[in-house]
Write a protein that holds these residues in place. Sequence first.
Motif, PDB file in Angstrom:
ATOM      1  N   GLY A  71       0.789  -1.381   0.069  1.00 31.98           N
ATOM      2  CA  GLY A  71      -0.131   0.108   0.017  1.00 31.98           C
ATOM      3  C   GLY A  71       0.749   1.362   0.149  1.00 31.98           C
ATOM      4  O   GLY A  71       2.044   1.368  -0.089  1.00 31.98           O
ATOM      5  N   PHE A  72       0.027   2.415   0.249  1.00 40.26           N
ATOM      6  CA  PHE A  72       0.793   3.917   0.229  1.00 40.26           C
ATOM      7  C   PHE A  72       1.518   3.577   1.586  1.00 40.26           C
ATOM      8  O   PHE A  72       1.097   3.559   2.705  1.00 40.26           O
ATOM      9  CB  PHE A  72      -0.119   5.006   0.256  1.00 40.26           C
ATOM     10  CG  PHE A  72      -0.265   5.384  -1.127  1.00 40.26           C
ATOM     11  CD1 PHE A  72       0.704   6.326  -1.492  1.00 40.26           C
ATOM     12  CD2 PHE A  72      -1.224   5.040  -1.892  1.00 40.26           C
ATOM     13  CE1 PHE A  72       0.434   7.085  -2.776  1.00 40.26           C
ATOM     14  CE2 PHE A  72      -1.437   5.632  -3.281  1.00 40.26           C
ATOM     15  CZ  PHE A  72      -0.597   6.778  -3.299  1.00 40.26           C
ATOM     16  N   VAL A  73       2.885   3.820   1.352  1.00 40.53           N
ATOM     17  CA  VAL A  73       3.652   4.083   2.876  1.00 40.53           C
ATOM     18  C   VAL A  73       3.209   5.185   3.434  1.00 40.53           C
ATOM     19  O   VAL A  73       3.519   6.231   2.983  1.00 40.53           O
ATOM     20  CB  VAL A  73       4.994   3.510   2.392  1.00 40.53           C
ATOM     21  CG1 VAL A  73       6.261   3.826   3.679  1.00 40.53           C
ATOM     22  CG2 VAL A  73       5.525   2.251   1.749  1.00 40.53           C
ATOM     23  N   GLY A  74       2.942   4.958   4.582  1.00 42.24           N
ATOM     24  CA  GLY A  74       2.697   6.234   5.306  1.00 42.24           C
ATOM     25  C   GLY A  74       1.205   6.537   5.665  1.00 42.24           C
ATOM     26  O   GLY A  74       0.937   6.868   6.841  1.00 42.24           O
ATOM     27  N   VAL A  75       0.260   5.748   4.985  1.00 40.47           N
ATOM     28  CA  VAL A  75      -1.144   5.855   5.127  1.00 40.47           C
ATOM     29  C   VAL A  75      -1.475   5.242   6.423  1.00 40.47           C
ATOM     30  O   VAL A  75      -2.047   5.751   7.133  1.00 40.47           O
ATOM     31  CB  VAL A  75      -1.837   5.352   3.884  1.00 40.47           C
ATOM     32  CG1 VAL A  75      -3.226   5.576   4.169  1.00 40.47           C
ATOM     33  CG2 VAL A  75      -1.881   6.745   2.623  1.00 40.47           C
ATOM     34  N   ALA A  77       0.419   4.187   8.553  1.00 37.21           N
ATOM     35  CA  ALA A  77       1.087   4.857   9.910  1.00 37.21           C
ATOM     36  C   ALA A  77       0.287   5.793  10.387  1.00 37.21           C
ATOM     37  O   ALA A  77       0.131   6.303  11.595  1.00 37.21           O
ATOM     38  CB  ALA A  77       2.457   4.942   9.357  1.00 37.21           C
ATOM     39  N   LEU A  78       0.163   6.678   9.375  1.00 32.84           N
ATOM     40  CA  LEU A  78      -0.722   8.032   9.945  1.00 32.84           C
ATOM     41  C   LEU A  78      -2.104   7.623  10.477  1.00 32.84           C
ATOM     42  O   LEU A  78      -2.469   8.298  11.638  1.00 32.84           O
ATOM     43  CB  LEU A  78      -0.931   8.884   8.712  1.00 32.84           C
ATOM     44  CG  LEU A  78      -1.763  10.339   8.829  1.00 32.84           C
ATOM     45  CD1 LEU A  78      -0.647  11.381   9.325  1.00 32.84           C
ATOM     46  CD2 LEU A  78      -2.369  10.917   7.533  1.00 32.84           C
ATOM     47  N   LEU A  81      -1.319   5.787  14.044  1.00 32.76           N
ATOM     48  CA  LEU A  81      -1.034   7.325  14.975  1.00 32.76           C
ATOM     49  C   LEU A  81      -2.275   7.898  15.557  1.00 32.76           C
ATOM     50  O   LEU A  81      -2.316   8.222  16.841  1.00 32.76           O
ATOM     51  CB  LEU A  81      -0.054   8.290  14.358  1.00 32.76           C
ATOM     52  CG  LEU A  81       1.382   7.764  14.036  1.00 32.76           C
ATOM     53  CD1 LEU A  81       2.008   9.037  13.399  1.00 32.76           C
ATOM     54  CD2 LEU A  81       2.091   7.696  15.449  1.00 32.76           C
ATOM     55  N   GLU A 117      -8.460   5.707   6.483  1.00 30.40           N
ATOM     56  CA  GLU A 117      -7.634   5.146   5.492  1.00 30.40           C
ATOM     57  C   GLU A 117      -8.143   5.363   3.993  1.00 30.40           C
ATOM     58  O   GLU A 117      -7.493   5.618   3.122  1.00 30.40           O
ATOM     59  CB  GLU A 117      -7.366   3.638   5.938  1.00 30.40           C
ATOM     60  CG  GLU A 117      -6.108   3.035   5.449  1.00 30.40           C
ATOM     61  CD  GLU A 117      -5.622   1.896   5.803  1.00 30.40           C
ATOM     62  OE1 GLU A 117      -6.272   1.344   6.790  1.00 30.40           O
ATOM     63  OE2 GLU A 117      -4.634   1.380   5.386  1.00 30.40           O
ATOM     64  N   TRP A 118      -9.423   4.768   4.076  1.00 30.74           N
ATOM     65  CA  TRP A 118     -10.202   4.852   2.465  1.00 30.74           C
ATOM     66  C   TRP A 118     -10.069   6.130   2.139  1.00 30.74           C
ATOM     67  O   TRP A 118      -9.824   6.319   0.885  1.00 30.74           O
ATOM     68  CB  TRP A 118     -11.573   4.285   2.935  1.00 30.74           C
ATOM     69  CG  TRP A 118     -12.335   4.182   1.612  1.00 30.74           C
ATOM     70  CD1 TRP A 118     -12.367   2.847   0.802  1.00 30.74           C
ATOM     71  CD2 TRP A 118     -13.133   5.011   0.662  1.00 30.74           C
ATOM     72  NE1 TRP A 118     -13.204   3.023  -0.213  1.00 30.74           N
ATOM     73  CE2 TRP A 118     -13.561   4.237  -0.376  1.00 30.74           C
ATOM     74  CE3 TRP A 118     -13.434   6.172   1.076  1.00 30.74           C
ATOM     75  CZ2 TRP A 118     -14.481   5.100  -1.408  1.00 30.74           C
ATOM     76  CZ3 TRP A 118     -14.231   7.019   0.157  1.00 30.74           C
ATOM     77  CH2 TRP A 118     -14.632   6.289  -1.246  1.00 30.74           C
ATOM     78  N   VAL A 121      -6.784   7.058   0.817  1.00 29.38           N
ATOM     79  CA  VAL A 121      -6.174   6.127  -0.136  1.00 29.38           C
ATOM     80  C   VAL A 121      -6.990   6.840  -1.518  1.00 29.38           C
ATOM     81  O   VAL A 121      -6.405   6.912  -2.745  1.00 29.38           O
ATOM     82  CB  VAL A 121      -6.473   4.741  -0.212  1.00 29.38           C
ATOM     83  CG1 VAL A 121      -6.195   3.969  -1.377  1.00 29.38           C
ATOM     84  CG2 VAL A 121      -5.615   4.277   0.823  1.00 29.38           C
ATOM     85  N   LEU A 124      -5.493   9.874  -2.786  1.00 28.29           N
ATOM     86  CA  LEU A 124      -4.070   9.650  -3.539  1.00 28.29           C
ATOM     87  C   LEU A 124      -4.256   8.799  -4.780  1.00 28.29           C
ATOM     88  O   LEU A 124      -2.955   8.882  -5.468  1.00 28.29           O
ATOM     89  CB  LEU A 124      -3.057   9.234  -2.153  1.00 28.29           C
ATOM     90  CG  LEU A 124      -2.761   9.713  -1.150  1.00 28.29           C
ATOM     91  CD1 LEU A 124      -2.431   8.882  -0.173  1.00 28.29           C
ATOM     92  CD2 LEU A 124      -1.756  10.937  -1.612  1.00 28.29           C
TER      93      LEU A 124
END
Lengths: 162, 297
Positions: A71-75, A77-78, A81, A117-118, A121, A124
Motif C-alpha cells: 500500500g501507500f507507505v505512510g497512510v 502509519a498516519l 497514530l 484510511e479509505w 487512499v 491519493l
Amino acid sequence: MDNWGRGVCPFVLTLLLVVFGAIPFHVPHFAPISPSFLLIAVFYWVLHRPDLMPVWGSFALAVIADIITGGFVGVGALVILIFQLVVDSQRRFLLAGSFWVLWLAFSILIGFAIALEWVLVWLLTDGVLEYSSAAFRVLVTTAFYPFVTWIFVLVQRTVLKV
Amino acid sequence: MNKRVGSFNFAETPLRAWLQRFAFLILLLFSIVLIALTKVGNPSLMAVRVAIVDSVTPVMEGLSRPVIVFNDAIETAQNYVALKSENAELRRQNEALRSWQIAAARLEGENEALRTLLNMSGDAAPRSVAARVVADQGGSFVRSVVVSAGQNDGVRKGQIAMTGHGLAGRVSEVGRSSSRVVLITDISSRIPVLVGTERHRAILAGDNSPAPGLRHLDRTVSLRKGDLVYTSGHGGVFEPGLPIGTVSGIVNGIIRVKPFAEWDKMDFLRIEDYGLALRLDVLNPAVERQNQVSSAE
C-alpha cells in the motif's frame, strides 16, 4: 526471559501477526477483507500495557504493514497514530467498561480508522475506489477481536506476569 | 515501588524525554513525508520497500507452509468426494475439447501458411519463471501479491505474470529473491485490450473489485456476455493476445470482465519475459541507453 525480552514481546507478536495476516489462505474472497491484526494489537496494548506499545513501536509496525501489503507507505502509519491517540485519550473510560463495551468501542473506532484510511487512499489514487471490501474489513476485524485478544491476554498473564 | 515487567524507561536523558513528548508530532509529520515520497515514487524509499519485502519473504514462506499443507489436505479430501461426478464432467469436456483441438490445428496451419505468405516472423516463446505466491492481496486498498522469485531468478520490472488460465498482472517491484506483482484488478491497472471476435478496442481498468471494467469502448459496438477479452499490445507494455477473461455483464453502467485468473487459488504465477520490460523505464538513463543500443541493432 529477561526484562528486555519481555518488553519487546508485544511488538514481536504483533509483527508476526502482521506477517501472518499477509500470507495466502486461499479462502474465497477473504484476502481483501482479511482482518487488521495491527488495529487489534494497538487497541489492546495501548489499553492494557501502554508502556509496551509506544507510539514509535506502532508507527514502525504500521510502516512495515504498509510495505508488506504494497500500500501507500505512510497512510497506515498516519491512521494508526491517530487511532492510538484517540484510544489513549479514552483509556480510563474504556478500561472501566465491560468486555462488551470494549468490543463495541473497538468496532466503532476501527470503523473510523478504516474509513479514514479509505479517504486517504481515495485522495491519493486516480479513479473511484471500491468501498465494500473496506466495510467488510471492519466487520471481519471486529469478529476476530475476541480471538486475537485472547492470545494477548494469555501472553500478558504468562510471559509478562510479574 | 517495583518497576512493571518489561516496561521501558525513556526519561533517562533530557533528549529522550523531549523525544517522548514530541514523538507523536514528529511521527505524524514523518508519515506525511512518507506518503509524499511514495506518491512521487522516490527511488530510495522504493529500495527500502524492496529490501524489507525481500527480508520478510522467507518468514512468509515458512508461515505459509502449514497453510499449504492444510489446504492440500482439504483439496485432496474434496477431490475424493467429487471424483465420480468430476470424472463424468471431464469426459464431457474432453469430447467438446476434441472438436476444438481439430479446429485449432486447422487454424494453426492456416495461420502458419498466411504468415509464410506475408513473410512474417513467428512468435518467439517467452522465457518464463514459475514463482510461488507468498503474500496475498494486501487488505482493502491494494490488489498486489508478492512472489518468491526476484533478480536472482531473472525477474525484471515490467514482466508479465500469468496464471495457468490467463493474465494475472505485471511485475512492479523486484528484489533479490522476491517481486511484487500488481494484479489486473488493482485500481492503478490500465491495460489496452481487444474484445470479442470483432476485436473492439478498449481499456481494461481495475477498481479493486474482482471484475475490472472496460473503458473507452466505442458506444456503437454491441458486446455479448462471454465475449473474450485479451491484450491488444498497444503501448508496448503487454504482449498482444494474452487471454484476460470474458465479458460478464454490466454493473452500474460499466461493462465488467470476469478474469480467467482465479484469485483465491493462485498458488503459483508464471513470470514471462517478452523483452518488453525495458520500454517501461524510459526515465532511467541506463535503460534509455540500452533501448537506444537495441533499436540501433
